[in-house]
Design an enzyme around this catalytic site. Structure first.
Site, PDB file in Angstrom:
ATOM      1  N   GLN A 290      -4.618  -5.140   6.794  1.00 43.04           N
ATOM      2  CA  GLN A 290      -5.629  -6.098   6.319  1.00 43.04           C
ATOM      3  C   GLN A 290      -5.674  -7.330   7.213  1.00 43.04           C
ATOM      4  O   GLN A 290      -6.746  -7.862   7.500  1.00 43.04           O
ATOM      5  CB  GLN A 290      -5.329  -6.520   4.871  1.00 43.04           C
ATOM      6  CG  GLN A 290      -5.449  -5.405   3.859  1.00 43.04           C
ATOM      7  CD  GLN A 290      -6.874  -4.852   3.744  1.00 43.04           C
ATOM      8  OE1 GLN A 290      -7.847  -5.594   3.835  1.00 43.04           O
ATOM      9  NE2 GLN A 290      -6.979  -3.545   3.559  1.00 43.04           N
TER      10      GLN A 290
ATOM     11  N   HIS B 267       0.874  -1.181   0.000  1.00 45.47           N
ATOM     12  CA  HIS B 267       0.000   0.000   0.000  1.00 45.47           C
ATOM     13  C   HIS B 267       0.910   1.230   0.000  1.00 45.47           C
ATOM     14  O   HIS B 267       2.020   1.179   0.541  1.00 45.47           O
ATOM     15  CB  HIS B 267      -0.848  -0.057   1.277  1.00 45.47           C
ATOM     16  CG  HIS B 267      -1.929   0.976   1.377  1.00 45.47           C
ATOM     17  ND1 HIS B 267      -1.684   2.275   1.734  1.00 45.47           N
ATOM     18  CD2 HIS B 267      -3.260   0.881   1.185  1.00 45.47           C
ATOM     19  CE1 HIS B 267      -2.831   2.951   1.760  1.00 45.47           C
ATOM     20  NE2 HIS B 267      -3.804   2.122   1.428  1.00 45.47           N
TER      21      HIS B 267
ATOM     22  N   CYS C 246      -4.643   2.317  -3.791  1.00 44.01           N
ATOM     23  CA  CYS C 246      -3.394   2.822  -3.170  1.00 44.01           C
ATOM     24  C   CYS C 246      -2.246   1.838  -3.368  1.00 44.01           C
ATOM     25  O   CYS C 246      -1.374   1.695  -2.486  1.00 44.01           O
ATOM     26  CB  CYS C 246      -3.584   3.130  -1.686  1.00 44.01           C
ATOM     27  SG  CYS C 246      -4.678   4.487  -1.378  1.00 44.01           S
TER      28      CYS C 246
ATOM     29  N   LYS D  92     -10.344  -0.842  10.392  1.00 42.68           N
ATOM     30  CA  LYS D  92     -10.344  -2.095   9.628  1.00 42.68           C
ATOM     31  C   LYS D  92     -10.537  -3.276  10.576  1.00 42.68           C
ATOM     32  O   LYS D  92     -10.428  -4.430  10.206  1.00 42.68           O
ATOM     33  CB  LYS D  92      -9.057  -2.251   8.838  1.00 42.68           C
ATOM     34  CG  LYS D  92      -8.914  -1.179   7.739  1.00 42.68           C
ATOM     35  CD  LYS D  92      -7.671  -1.429   6.927  1.00 42.68           C
ATOM     36  CE  LYS D  92      -7.226  -0.232   6.125  1.00 42.68           C
ATOM     37  NZ  LYS D  92      -8.024   0.054   4.955  1.00 42.68           N
TER      38      LYS D  92
ATOM     39  N   ASP E 235       3.030  -4.561   7.872  1.00 41.60           N
ATOM     40  CA  ASP E 235       1.820  -3.762   7.728  1.00 41.60           C
ATOM     41  C   ASP E 235       0.647  -4.729   7.903  1.00 41.60           C
ATOM     42  O   ASP E 235       0.356  -5.547   7.029  1.00 41.60           O
ATOM     43  CB  ASP E 235       1.835  -3.116   6.327  1.00 41.60           C
ATOM     44  CG  ASP E 235       0.531  -2.396   6.011  1.00 41.60           C
ATOM     45  OD1 ASP E 235      -0.440  -2.544   6.774  1.00 41.60           O
ATOM     46  OD2 ASP E 235       0.495  -1.702   4.972  1.00 41.60           O
TER      47      ASP E 235
HETATM   48  N1  PLP Z   1      -1.816  -0.720   4.514  1.00 46.97           N
HETATM   49  C1  PLP Z   1      -2.757  -1.476   3.954  1.00 46.97           C
HETATM   50  C2  PLP Z   1      -2.415  -2.869   3.519  1.00 46.97           C
HETATM   51  C3  PLP Z   1      -4.052  -0.991   3.792  1.00 46.97           C
HETATM   52  O1  PLP Z   1      -4.978  -1.765   3.232  1.00 46.97           O
HETATM   53  C4  PLP Z   1      -4.336   0.330   4.215  1.00 46.97           C
HETATM   54  C5  PLP Z   1      -5.669   0.903   3.985  1.00 46.97           C
HETATM   55  O2  PLP Z   1      -6.380   0.505   3.088  1.00 46.97           O
HETATM   56  C6  PLP Z   1      -3.324   1.075   4.812  1.00 46.97           C
HETATM   57  C7  PLP Z   1      -2.077   0.521   4.947  1.00 46.97           C
HETATM   58  C8  PLP Z   1      -3.559   2.458   5.319  1.00 46.97           C
HETATM   59  O3  PLP Z   1      -4.450   2.432   6.402  1.00 46.97           O
HETATM   60  P1  PLP Z   1      -4.986   3.787   7.034  1.00 46.97           P
HETATM   61  O4  PLP Z   1      -5.584   4.578   5.911  1.00 46.97           O
HETATM   62  O5  PLP Z   1      -6.008   3.341   8.033  1.00 46.97           O
HETATM   63  O6  PLP Z   1      -3.845   4.484   7.650  1.00 46.97           O
END
Ligand code: PLP
Length: 412
Positions: free
Chosen positions: A209, A129, A370, A232, A206
């Site tokens: 998910q 992401h 993203c 999430k 990260d």
């Molecule tokens: N990393 C992953 C794999 C994600 O799916 C997301 C959000 O979709 C993020 C990071 C970023 O999360 P946040 O917008 O809650 O900071």
């Protein structure tokens, strides 16, 4: 005890716990397949938010009055809930942030500033992401370090050998997604961590998910950092978590300066609070953290294996049904994946499909999710992504396939 012997709620009961799932969109019953972006909140979390804000709200950590003291106690109790949820060894390893993005940025600044030097290397992957790309790019620019990205194969998997051969004596960090938000791939993070550890490489996962789809044990994983967001995890927006090993957090300098992160301040010099307070400057999202506690309590009220079983049934059924649509290509076909389906249909534009599905009550996401480098890698502008959760059903998949079939025929 076998799963079938455990008396726990079924999907129809779960659905009743989430008020929004009973609603309609454009006069059609809502089919919510956008859980990868944000999951929905159970009624108990919504109730907690309302109750806390209307009856118990006060700022935390600095008041002697009753409301402040009890809000502080509730807030700190959630830190312990999060600790137990991810099996951290101490609640001091749990830092509250605003989201996964902020958690990763915290590491990139605080850990990165002290540990990355000119010529050092950071390894990420093409399926990250943007939140797990850009902070490292910015760090590399500041420090003159090198960012390397591991490739992704045709079915959406990483290659451990490529990781091994990318490692040099200058490799300092592996920043890897536990589960891809676009492909749904569950990465073999344990193996990556083993290799990283034997090469003295720090590992950030990260978990944005993974946190809602898997049981997480940070001690068993032996990762150094684990980042995720409450929104999430069936909780509110504006709350994130950074897990970090205490021995590492203790050595990291504060990131943001301000109230709450200090021990003593004089005009000449400031001393800082202990971990994790030193990373929590300013007033946090108090109501959000406390409501996250209600979400975790809800999730703990039944066996996670049941949620996972429902999700693997949805994955199997969804994959079969999607393949009935002529000209449909799924991006992300690893054997190890969650029930997230990214796809394109020949002769149609994802945007048109997204709009037509919405008119039929079906919420999916279209675009690059993203993960622009991943889209570039597959040479597509974006995909349609249906991301399911444990409260979704096979009947909803049927509705989705019917609506998709209708949309595709209309566009062709
Ligand atoms: N990393 C992953 C794999 C994600 O799916 C997301 C959000 O979709 C993020 C990071 C970023 O999360 P946040 O917008 O809650 O900071």
């Amino acid at each position: 005890m076998a799963i079938k012997d455990i008396k726990e709620p079924s999907v129809s009961q779960w659905r009743k716990d989430f008020p929004i799932l009973q609603s309609s969109v454009h006069g059609k019953p809502l089919v919510y397949f956008d859980n990868g972006a944000s999951t929905q909140k159970p009624a108990c979390t919504i109730k907690k938010l309302k109750e806390f804000d209307s009856q118990s709200y006060a700022n935390i950590h600095r008041g002697v009055h009753e409301l402040s003291a009890s809000a502080t106690e509730e807030y700190e109790e959630v830190r312990k809930q999060v600790q137990h949820l991810i099996h951290a060894s101490s609640e001091k390893e749990i830092v509250f942030t605003r989201g996964t993005t902020e958690s990763i940025n915290l590491v990139a600044y605080s850990w990165g500033e002290t540990n990355i030097k000119q010529g050092d290397e950071i390894i990420i992957t093409l399926m990250e992401h943007h939140s797990n790309i850009v902070p490292w790019q910015m760090l590399c620019e500041r420090k003159g370090a090198v960012l390397k990205a591991l490739s992704v194969n045709e079915i959406g998997e990483l290659d451990l050998d490529e990781f091994k051969s990318s490692i040099t004596p200058r490799t300092k960090l592996l920043a890897l997604t536990h589960i891809s938000n676009t492909l749904g791939t569950i990465n073999p993070v344990q193996k990556f961590i083993e290799i990283a550890k034997s090469n003295h490489i720090t590992v950030l996962l990260d978990g944005a998910q993974a946190i809602s789809h898997k049981e997480i044990d940070v001690q068993e994983l032996d990762c150094d950092f684990y980042a995720f967001s409450a929104h999430k995890l069936f909780g509110p927006t504006g709350v994130g978590i950074l897990y970090g090993k205490k021995s590492i957090l203790d050595l990291m300098p504060p990131w943001h300066g301000g109230g709450d992160m200090i021990k003593n301040v004089s005009i000449e010099k400031t001393t800082y609070a202990e971990t994790p307070s030193k990373f929590e400057a300013g007033t946090p999202n108090i109501s959000g953290v406390i409501a996250l506690g209600a979400s975790i309590k809800y999730l703990n009220s039944f066996n996670i294996q049941l949620r996972m079983k429902q999700e693997s049934d949805l994955l199997e059924y969804g994959t079969i049904r999607l393949k009935e649509i002529k000209g449909l290509k799924i991006y992300g076909e690893s054997k190890h994946k969650i029930c997230t389906f990214s796809f394109l249909v020949d002769g149609t534009h994802p945007y048109d499909i997204g709009v037509l599905l919405d008119k039929q009550g079906i919420a999916v996401r279209i675009g690059n999710h993203c993960t622009e480098p991943l889209m570039t890698h597959y040479n597509v502008p974006g995909t349609i992504r249906a991301s399911l959760s444990f409260y979704n059903t096979k009947e909803e998949i049927d509705q989705f396939i019917k609506a998709l079939d209708f949309s595709v025929n209309m566009l062709r």
